[in-house]
Write a protein that holds these residues in place. Structure first.
Motif, mmCIF file in Angstrom:
data_model
loop_
_atom_site.group_PDB
_atom_site.id
_atom_site.type_symbol
_atom_site.label_atom_id
_atom_site.label_comp_id
_atom_site.label_asym_id
_atom_site.label_seq_id
_atom_site.Cartn_x
_atom_site.Cartn_y
_atom_site.Cartn_z
ATOM 1 N N ASN A 6 92.345 59.668 38.054
ATOM 2 C CA ASN A 6 93.022 59.909 36.782
ATOM 3 C C ASN A 6 94.052 58.822 36.455
ATOM 4 O OD1 ASN A 6 94.849 60.639 38.738
ATOM 5 N ND2 ASN A 6 95.509 62.520 37.731
ATOM 6 N N GLU A 7 94.210 57.816 37.308
ATOM 7 C CA GLU A 7 95.146 56.710 37.067
ATOM 8 C C GLU A 7 94.452 55.476 36.482
ATOM 9 O OE1 GLU A 7 97.088 55.936 40.782
ATOM 10 O OE2 GLU A 7 98.162 57.840 40.767
ATOM 11 N N ILE A 8 93.144 55.552 36.271
ATOM 12 C CA ILE A 8 92.403 54.427 35.696
ATOM 13 C C ILE A 8 92.810 54.278 34.236
ATOM 14 C CG2 ILE A 8 90.122 53.496 35.149
ATOM 15 C CD1 ILE A 8 89.026 55.215 37.465
ATOM 16 N N ARG A 9 93.096 53.063 33.830
ATOM 17 C CA ARG A 9 93.512 52.753 32.454
ATOM 18 C C ARG A 9 92.558 51.725 31.852
ATOM 19 N NH1 ARG A 9 95.489 56.808 33.006
ATOM 20 N NH2 ARG A 9 97.606 57.293 33.600
ATOM 21 N N PRO A 10 92.444 51.699 30.497
ATOM 22 C CA PRO A 10 91.589 50.680 29.876
ATOM 23 C C PRO A 10 92.039 49.279 30.293
ATOM 24 C CG PRO A 10 92.253 52.323 28.262
ATOM 25 C CD PRO A 10 93.043 52.597 29.514
ATOM 26 N N GLY A 11 91.078 48.441 30.637
ATOM 27 C CA GLY A 11 91.383 47.081 31.072
ATOM 28 C C GLY A 11 91.451 46.928 32.580
ATOM 29 N N ALA A 23 87.180 49.063 33.102
ATOM 30 C CA ALA A 23 87.309 50.288 32.318
ATOM 31 C C ALA A 23 87.495 49.902 30.859
ATOM 32 C CB ALA A 23 88.485 51.105 32.819
ATOM 33 N N VAL A 24 86.613 50.388 29.998
ATOM 34 C CA VAL A 24 86.667 50.059 28.585
ATOM 35 C C VAL A 24 87.367 51.160 27.806
ATOM 36 C CG1 VAL A 24 85.288 49.533 26.541
ATOM 37 C CG2 VAL A 24 84.530 48.744 28.774
ATOM 38 N N LYS A 25 86.953 52.406 28.049
ATOM 39 C CA LYS A 25 87.500 53.540 27.313
ATOM 40 C C LYS A 25 87.658 54.718 28.267
ATOM 41 C CE LYS A 25 85.086 55.644 23.993
ATOM 42 N NZ LYS A 25 84.326 55.785 22.760
ATOM 43 N N THR A 60 89.412 58.736 44.867
ATOM 44 C CA THR A 60 90.129 57.465 44.829
ATOM 45 C C THR A 60 89.130 56.343 44.567
ATOM 46 O OG1 THR A 60 89.942 57.141 47.212
ATOM 47 C CG2 THR A 60 91.953 58.210 46.416
ATOM 48 N N VAL A 61 89.597 55.328 43.850
ATOM 49 C CA VAL A 61 88.785 54.146 43.572
ATOM 50 C C VAL A 61 89.601 52.925 43.945
ATOM 51 C CG1 VAL A 61 87.385 55.172 41.746
ATOM 52 C CG2 VAL A 61 89.519 54.063 41.164
ATOM 53 N N GLU A 62 88.910 51.838 44.203
ATOM 54 C CA GLU A 62 89.561 50.588 44.576
ATOM 55 C C GLU A 62 89.848 49.779 43.317
ATOM 56 O OE1 GLU A 62 91.295 47.799 47.011
ATOM 57 O OE2 GLU A 62 90.472 49.721 47.661
#
Length: 187
Positions: A6-11, A23-25, A60-62
């Protein structure tokens, strides 16, 4: 660096399925039943594929940090674009399809940021805004200026954007390279 889904942001650039994705959207989804998740539209940085993936907050993702080096665009030859490192003057070639539709904004001598991962170029970050000249646009219709209507205009690079009615041909305008939209008239 590991981050929660849930911490992934666009870009953000992440390592997923053993390859690099940007991550695009992102849409945060909170269903009535079950835990919340992030619906993420990803673009593969190597081959350009797109993927929609769900990441739960418990996953979790890298997150990958890309090295960014300033380069100058020199020229295009076939489907390859040549850039020069502004510090070492070393030249590199990048396939045109790695840049996509933003290719139309590249101008000779333009300063760009080349994104590298483990010494290999994987993308180019263009300036956020560029100045281009309108080559063709429809004439303004009298009385149309009262409403906030826009009209199509063709730019010197062949792209079409919507511009306000008071803008005419041979006018320099500033265009956003990310959204391909009119920003303002160039001064």
């Amino acid at each position: 660096m590991k981050i929660n889904g849930n911490e992934i942001r666009p870009g953000n650039t992440i390592m997923h399925q053993d390859t690099l994705w940007r991550a695009v959207k992102i849409d945060a989804v909170k269903p009535g039943k079950g835990p919340a998740y992030a619906q993420v539209e990803l673009k593969n940085l190597i081959d350009g594929r797109k993927l929609n993936e769900r990441f739960r907050s418990s996953e979790t993702v890298e997150k990958v940090r890309l090295e960014q080096k300033e380069h100058t665009f020199l020229y295009a030859e076939g489907d390859m674009l040549t850039f020069m490192d502004t510090e070492s003057y070393e030249q590199i070639q990048i396939a045109e399809d790695m840049i996509g539709e933003q290719r139309a904004f590249l101008q000779d001598g333009m300063a760009v940021e080349v994104e590298m991962h483990e010494g290999r170029p994987i993308g180019v970050a263009l300036p956020e805004q560029v100045t281009l000249t309108i080559t063709e646009t429809e004439p303004t219709v009298k009385g149309q200026t009262a409403s906030s209507s826009y009209k199509p205009a063709t730019l010197e690079n062949g792209l079409r954007v919507m511009v306000p009615p008071h803008i005419s041909a041979d006018t320099a305008i500033i265009v956003n390279t990310q959204t391909i939209e009119y920003v303002k008239r160039a001064e």
